[in-house]
Design an enzyme around this catalytic site. Structure first.
Site, short mmCIF file in Angstrom:
data_model
loop_
_atom_site.label_atom_id
_atom_site.label_comp_id
_atom_site.label_asym_id
_atom_site.label_seq_id
_atom_site.Cartn_x
_atom_site.Cartn_y
_atom_site.Cartn_z
N GLU A 126 0.85 -1.18 0.00
CA GLU A 126 0.00 0.00 0.00
C GLU A 126 0.90 1.24 0.00
O GLU A 126 1.88 1.27 0.72
CB GLU A 126 -0.89 0.05 1.24
CG GLU A 126 -1.89 1.19 1.16
CD GLU A 126 -2.89 1.22 2.33
OE1 GLU A 126 -2.75 0.39 3.25
OE2 GLU A 126 -3.76 2.06 2.30
N MET A 268 0.27 -2.97 8.56
CA MET A 268 -0.42 -3.11 7.28
C MET A 268 -1.34 -4.32 7.28
O MET A 268 -0.94 -5.41 7.69
CB MET A 268 0.63 -3.21 6.17
CG MET A 268 0.04 -3.33 4.79
SD MET A 268 -0.96 -1.86 4.36
CE MET A 268 -2.18 -2.61 3.30
N HIS A 302 -6.96 -2.45 14.94
CA HIS A 302 -7.16 -1.68 13.71
C HIS A 302 -6.90 -2.55 12.47
O HIS A 302 -7.73 -2.62 11.57
CB HIS A 302 -6.23 -0.46 13.73
CG HIS A 302 -6.27 0.39 12.51
ND1 HIS A 302 -7.01 1.55 12.44
CD2 HIS A 302 -5.68 0.26 11.30
CE1 HIS A 302 -6.87 2.09 11.23
NE2 HIS A 302 -6.06 1.33 10.52
N GLU A 303 -5.75 -3.19 12.45
CA GLU A 303 -5.41 -4.00 11.27
C GLU A 303 -6.38 -5.16 11.13
O GLU A 303 -6.80 -5.50 10.02
CB GLU A 303 -3.96 -4.50 11.34
CG GLU A 303 -2.90 -3.42 11.53
CD GLU A 303 -3.02 -2.24 10.58
OE1 GLU A 303 -3.51 -2.43 9.45
OE2 GLU A 303 -2.65 -1.11 10.97
N GLU A 325 -9.94 3.95 6.13
CA GLU A 325 -9.16 4.39 7.29
C GLU A 325 -10.02 5.11 8.33
O GLU A 325 -9.92 4.85 9.52
CB GLU A 325 -7.97 5.25 6.85
CG GLU A 325 -6.93 4.48 6.01
CD GLU A 325 -6.40 3.22 6.68
OE1 GLU A 325 -6.60 3.05 7.91
OE2 GLU A 325 -5.79 2.39 5.98
N1 TRP Z 1 -3.14 0.75 5.71
C1 TRP Z 1 -2.21 0.95 6.76
C2 TRP Z 1 -3.04 1.18 8.01
O1 TRP Z 1 -3.54 2.20 8.27
C3 TRP Z 1 -1.31 2.12 6.54
C4 TRP Z 1 0.01 1.84 5.92
C5 TRP Z 1 0.88 0.91 6.30
C6 TRP Z 1 0.67 2.56 4.88
N2 TRP Z 1 2.02 1.03 5.56
C7 TRP Z 1 1.91 2.00 4.69
C8 TRP Z 1 0.32 3.63 4.11
C9 TRP Z 1 2.81 2.48 3.75
C10 TRP Z 1 1.20 4.10 3.16
C11 TRP Z 1 2.44 3.54 2.98
O2 TRP Z 1 -3.33 0.32 8.73
ZN ZN Z 2 -5.64 1.53 8.56
#
Ligand code: TRP
Ligand code: ZN
Length: 881
Positions: A126, A268, A302-303, A325
């Site tokens: 991501e 992530m 959250h994850e 988010e």
């Molecule tokens: N989706 C992830 C979260 O909020 C956020 C995230 C993790 C992210 N690694 C990243 C966003 C690298 C941008 C780049 O839980």
């Molecule tokens: Zn998130």
């Protein structure tokens, strides 16, 4: 300067993808000098898209080895390949495309795509990292079923993981082995993950409501084997909670968590294989503070929650980022609130929002919760998208009530399961389930800027009525000069003479026994007047209870009224808010005053009461005792004079600590526990109170405080107490003790990166110890590493973000320091570099002595040739007039 200006992407240009991928078959050959990626995509033209378009796939720094269409190798003239794209002009309506790329995870310092972290291979895809692995339609509305085969040396990488189910394993020649993973759920490329390493496995189990047995597995480096329990316990709590509160059950047979040391963000949500920054998942009482334990619980949740809000239902495009988010942060805040102290959780979230998000919303990077343009999407993982986005969902919850909100979320998940959708689809589901019209409410997604509510009141003695008039205005922000009024749920209460919450009668014939003591007034116009009936005397208004909307409230409370609210408001959040408003007012009035002007005695009295009050939630007391931070005071001022703010705040703190010295010692002793370390809210509160008392005592160089701190430091049985004692010593003028404690701490924990990060941060954020020279020295320390984002954050980030009196040195040395580091980092990790620009962006908020230096630091950045897109966007937007 950068030779070409990066492109701006607009929401209004959205088009459906011309090609869809039904199946993505990947084979990774992992070697010590690189990795070969074989990808076979089963593709077809999107029936909803215009006919005849060429096939164009995204890439980033890729080296192409071969391309084949339906099994036929293509020759050079059949396609056009650059490191950033692969284009084939003529393809049939349905075909299979096979591509082989060569990539270098070992040299990947950006930590996007496939990279190596302490000997293991891992991924971060991501938002647009998958294109660093292979050519692909790398956008979230292209969803495919993935099958992944990983091949690697068996002894170096015994563990091979990817999304979904483990379907096959075996041995290969030359000491190599392989594993095949299949994910039955179609997903966008950003949710892909791969891990290969020498990791230990911690196993657990969870039985879902419907009786399915889920294998829970955590993979960490062997030295971290003892730091997994808390994350696993948190995970099980989150899984149960999501079933109970949202009716969401887990959908695969296995759920995995991996900890990696080098990671750009917190964690992530890759399908079935969440990858975490070690600092956001590993904990033991010896090494992690209460705050870290709580943060881990909320990030694990959250994850996990993303499995539904993000994965099963995902985003159509990155403008919709807050769809997953904002909603998922809302879900994790509800969860944390249920697990701990709801009032304190609300205070923590609201104070982050009011200091940092309000600052973002009032600065050059201000953008709506659903942005309408961007250059680099990584720059939009912001407090606005996450935290304000959460508040927007929370307001829907407030407006609809819990039952209708649940009906709305059920409808949303059912209607959009397996789809890539928009924030508008989310709001529509809420409308359809509740029958409410949220059309004006949608402005919260579209308009940037923090609405300001100006409140006036009038008491009519003869009528016994009290009138509240509320004006709203939304400030202009870049690209949005004119704003419309927004739909704001404004929770209020009125407090009567004896400190009683009064019944709120909106008409004279309403029965006082039926009238509630809190009402959520709905503001939709520029101004509204509400009349309350049956009042015997002028009440004190308690406004925006529970921080019911992310807005600023202006009302001229007197200091006496604030003290009254501090001890009588039934709304815990507003008690805290009153304490902050009172302290801010006192601090602000002392700025630029001669040294002999004393602190208002009423603040002393209020704090003395607080320290003695044992009937109140002690976690709330600990929060109320904290003076507003320098960052909060900057945010509240028109144009900020950082040094004056810092000085005034110090003066107040000094006076309070001197005057309340005996109360502080008593508070310390009363809360000094010795039993076993427990993570219950009362225990956390007790430690917080005790450690605040200690910090204050050391702030005024109290001898007994020093003795208590040293004793606590030496004898601590947990990291909360040890780190608090260290912080108190570091922030004191007891220089000998400070150095001794720092050395001992490092000697004891130098093998543990998470603790070393705390050790760095305590120093870099200290106005006493964290001089620029000392911070420069930390960068030369053996434990510092420019390749590791956590280390950068704990030294450079802590200095620029928390050590504000040093960072904003009037000679501009702090700004030059930061600019120099950003320039170097831009070469290795642009995402992290761009995030570090943020302390400079709000230069217009500061007095000239500061803003000139900040601006010239930004200009230094602007003038670097070949600036990354990430830094370019932030710097140019900041300098734009
Ligand atoms: N989706 C992830 C979260 O909020 C956020 C995230 C993790 C992210 N690694 C990243 C966003 C690298 C941008 C780049 O839980
Ligand atoms: Zn998130």
């Amino acid at each position: 300067m950068r030779t070409s200006q990066p492109q701006t992407i607009y929401l209004k240009d959205y088009e459906v993808p011309p090609f869809l991928v039904d199946h993505t078959d990947l084979r990774f050959e992992l070697f010590e000098d690189g990795a070969r990626v074989h990808s076979t995509l089963s593709m077809r033209r999107n029936p909803e898209s215009a006919a005849g378009q060429p096939l164009e796939l995204d890439g980033d720094s890729l080296e192409l080895e071969s391309v084949a269409l339906d099994g036929q190798a293509l020759s050079d003239g059949d396609y056009e390949a650059t490191p950033a794209s692969l284009r084939i002009d003529s393809v049939p309506d349905q075909f299979s495309l096979s591509v082989v790329t060569w990539i270098r995870p070992q040299d990947n310092t950006r930590l996007e795509g496939l990279y190596k972290s302490s000997g293991m291979f891992c991924t971060q895809c991501e938002a647009e990292g998958f294109r660093c692995i292979t050519y692909y339609p790398d956008r979230p509305d292209v969803m495919a079923r993935f099958r992944t085969r990983i091949e690697a040396d068996q002894s170096r990488y015994p563990v091979l993981l990817s999304n979904g189910n483990d379907v096959e394993r075996g041995e290969l020649d030359d000491g190599r082995h392989y594993a095949v993973w299949e994910d039955p759920f179609p997903k966008p490329s950003y949710l892909f993950a791969l891990v290969a390493g020498d990791l230990v496995e911690k196993k657990d189990q969870f039985t879902t409501v419907s009786g399915r047995e889920i294998d829970l597995r955590m993979y960490v480096e062997p030295r971290n084997a003892e730091k997994c329990d808390h994350a696993l316990v948190s995970l099980k709590k989150a899984m149960r909670w999501d079933e109970e509160v949202y009716g969401r059950e887990y959908d695969l047979d296995i759920f995995m968590i991996v900890a990696v040391d080098d990671f750009n963000m917190g964690a992530m949500e890759n399908k079935g294989l969440n990858i975490f920054n070690s600092s956001c998942v590993l904990a033991s009482p010896d090494t992690a503070t209460d705050m870290a334990f709580q943060r881990i619980e909320s990030i694990v949740a959250h994850e996990y929650f993303h499995n539904w809000s993000g994965n099963r239902v995902t985003c159509r495009d990155w403008f919709q980022l807050s769809l997953k988010e904002g909603f998922t942060v809302f879900r994790d805040t509800q969860f944390s609130s249920d697990m701990g102290s709801p009032t304190v959780k609300r205070i923590e979230d609201a104070s982050l929002l009011r200091t940092a998000q309000f600052a973002e919303d009032g600065g050059p990077m201000a953008h709506p919760v659903r942005p309408d343009s961007y250059m680099e999407i990584s720059n939009f993982y912001t407090l606005t998208v996450y935290e304000k986005g959460c508040e927007v969902v929370r307001m829907i919850h407030t407006l609809l009530g819990p039952e209708q909100f649940r009906a709305g979320s059920d409808l949303y998940f059912e209607r959009h399961d397996g789809q890539a959708v928009t924030t508008d689809d989310f709001v529509r589901a809420m409308e359809d389930a509740s029958g409410r019209d949220l059309s004006q409410f949608r402005l919260w997604y579209e308009q940037a800027g923090t609405p300001r509510l100006t409140v006036e009141d009038e008491y009519d003695d003869a009528q016994g009525t009290y009138r509240l008039t509320i004006h709203q205005s939304v400030p202009a922000t870049p690209g949005q000069p004119e704003k419309q009024p927004q739909h704001i749920p404004f929770a209020v209460g009125l407090i009567g003479e004896q400190g009683k919450a009064l019944p709120l009668r909106l008409s004279a014939d309403e029965d006082e026994n039926d009238a509630p003591t809190q009402r959520v007034l709905e503001l939709t116009g520029d101004s509204h007047t509400f009349t309350f009936h049956g009042l015997q005397a002028r009440p004190v208004p308690s406004l925006l209870q529970g921080f019911s909307a992310p807005v600023r409230v202006d009302y001229p409370w007197t200091r006496d009224q604030l003290m009254f609210l501090m001890s009588h408001d039934p709304d815990g959040f507003n008690r805290w808010d009153a304490s902050q408003r009172l302290a801010s007012d006192v601090i602000e009035s002392l700025m630029h005053q001669p040294k002999d002007v004393r602190t208002d005695r009423r603040l002393l009295t209020a704090y003395r009461h607080l320290l003695a009050d044992r009937s109140l939630d002690q976690a709330l007391v600990a929060r109320m005792l904290q003076l507003p931070t320098v960052a909060a005071l900057i945010e509240q001022s028109e144009t900020a004079d950082v040094q004056a703010i810092h000085e005034a705040r110090r003066r107040v703190l000094t006076e309070l600590a001197v005057e309340l010295r005996d109360d502080l010692v008593a508070c310390y002793r009363r809360n000094q526990e010795s039993g076993e370390y427990r993570l219950e809210p009362e225990d956390i509160a007790r430690r917080a109170l005790k450690n605040t008392a200690l910090a204050w005592l050391l702030h005024v160089k109290d001898e007994e405080g020093r003795m208590l701190a040293v004793k606590q430091f030496e004898g601590a049985t947990n990291m909360t107490d040890r780190a608090s004692a260290l912080r108190a010593l570091v922030n004191s003028d007891f220089e000998g003790d400070r150095q001794q404690a720092l050395d001992r701490f490092y000697g004891q924990f130098k093998e543990d990166p998470q603790v070393v990060e705390q050790w760095f941060a305590i120093q870099a954020s200290s106005p006493n110890a964290g001089s620029l020279a000392h911070v420069e020295a930390l960068l030369e320390h053996e434990a510092f590493d420019w390749k590791n984002p956590n280390k950068i954050r704990s030294v450079v980030g802590a200095f620029a973000g928390q050590n504000l009196s040093r960072f904003h040195a009037k000679d501009g040395s702090g700004y030059r320091f930061l600019a120099k580091r950003i320039l170097a980092l831009d070469e290795t990790n642009p995402q992290i570099a761009a995030r570090l620009v943020s302390p400079l962006t709000r230069w217009r908020k500061f007095k000239n002595v500061y803003s000139e230096g900040m601006k010239s630091a930004l200009e230094t950045l602007r003038d670097k040739p070949d600036l990354s897109k990430d830094v370019y966007e932030v710097v140019h937007k900041s300098l734009k007039d």
